[in-house]
Design a protein around this motif. Structure first.
Motif: not given
Length: 319
Positions: A231-234, A301-308, A312-314
């Motif tokens: 739900e938080d976008g993660t 989107l914000r999560n994808s930017i912050e945790h790129s 990539y690792h997973h």
């Protein structure tokens, strides 16, 4: 799949005279979705889905109907268009292009688990392979140029933080080259509400009316952004691994696709953030319209930017 164009039982009975489907029994509007008018139609021969196309022209629609026929005949669980007594899958009803397709078993899921995500990865890969022999071509109408023009339309309505994020994302996309990645037929809208599950098994894929020719990994990213997020976008990496591993087992993903993966998730999130913002602020009138919350994809989107780096690792075979 909202109701923008009303069809009465009397109009339906008249239209069905061109079909060998038996006696008309019932017609019920479908409220979910935001683009086309959809009804459940029941006749003495079975249950079908009637779609009246609100945006696509009659010239565009054979691509989608022929694609569904192509995939269904190659073992992909999807609606099969029904032809009338004149051999045509596309007709006209109340001034709109209209078609009937078979109604599949199952229902959409609210809380998918890894087992369901594995089903999605498997069928998506099989669909991509089956689509390779489909010779017609349809450009992606929600392409980079569409994202740019829609962003210009909605950007003045955003708060400063989101406006800055959107501008940064558009700048990122200008330097993101996906032209060398595998391409082919994609569904382009494989959300939970466009998949029917029968228990833990796939019932079928529906709503192919955004299908087009584009990067295959983009299709995977669209699916992951709905099937594998919290739900938080993660991202829920157990679900991501289940989907990617099942896909990889059927159509192996390349190192180039691995490199592009975090950026592709960002692009997929941006596409749907923009479309939901556009639908919210510039709605189309309809009887049973259902505008979806754009904040869902804002968070993704914000999560994808912050945790790129973590994204990539997973990857397939990594944990």
């Amino acid at each position: 799949m909202s109701v923008f164009t009303t069809v009465t039982p009397e109009q339906m009975q008249q239209w069905l005279k061109d079909y060998a489907l038996g006696e008309f029994l019932d017609l019920q509007g479908i409220a979910s979705g935001i683009t086309n008018t959809n009804y459940f139609l029941t006749t003495s021969s079975g249950r079908y889905v009637l779609t009246l196309f609100e945006e696509h022209s009659a010239e565009e629609l054979p691509y989608f109907l022929d694609l569904m026929t192509h995939l269904a005949e190659r073992g992909i669980a999807c609606p099969h268009p029904v032809k009338n007594i004149h051999g045509q899958a596309l007709g006209s009803l109340n001034g709109k292009p209209a078609a009937l397709v078979s109604c599949l078993a199952g229902k959409s899921l609210e809380q998918p688990q890894p087992v369901h995500c594995a089903e999605i990865g498997d069928v998506l890969a099989r669909m991509h392979i089956a689509g390779a022999s489909f010779t017609a071509n349809m450009r992606n109408l929600r392409c980079a140029e569409w994202r740019k023009s829609t962003a210009a339309r909605v950007s003045p309505l955003l708060d400063e933080a989101n406006r800055e994020m959107l501008q940064a994302q558009l700048s990122f996309e200008q330097g993101f080259d996906a032209s060398q990645l595998p391409q082919g037929v994609i569904h382009a809208d494989l959300f939970r509400d466009n998949v029917l599950m029968d228990g833990d098994k796939l019932g079928g894929l529906i709503d192919f009316y955004y299908a087009c020719n584009d990067v295959l990994l983009y299709d995977v990213a669209i699916a992951v952004n709905d099937w594998c997020v919290n739900e938080d976008g993660t991202l829920d990496y157990a679900r991501v691994q289940a989907l990617l591993s099942a896909y990889h087992a059927v159509r192996p993903l390349s190192e180039a696709e691995h490199t592009a993966w975090p950026g592709m998730l960002r692009i997929a999130a941006t596409r749907f953030w923009l479309s939901r913002l556009n639908d919210l602020h510039f709605p189309q009138a309809g009887e049973l319209t259902h505008a979806k919350d754009p904040r869902y994809f804002e968070r993704i989107l914000r999560n994808s930017i912050e945790h790129s780096a973590a994204i990539y690792h997973h990857w397939v075979g990594q944990s």
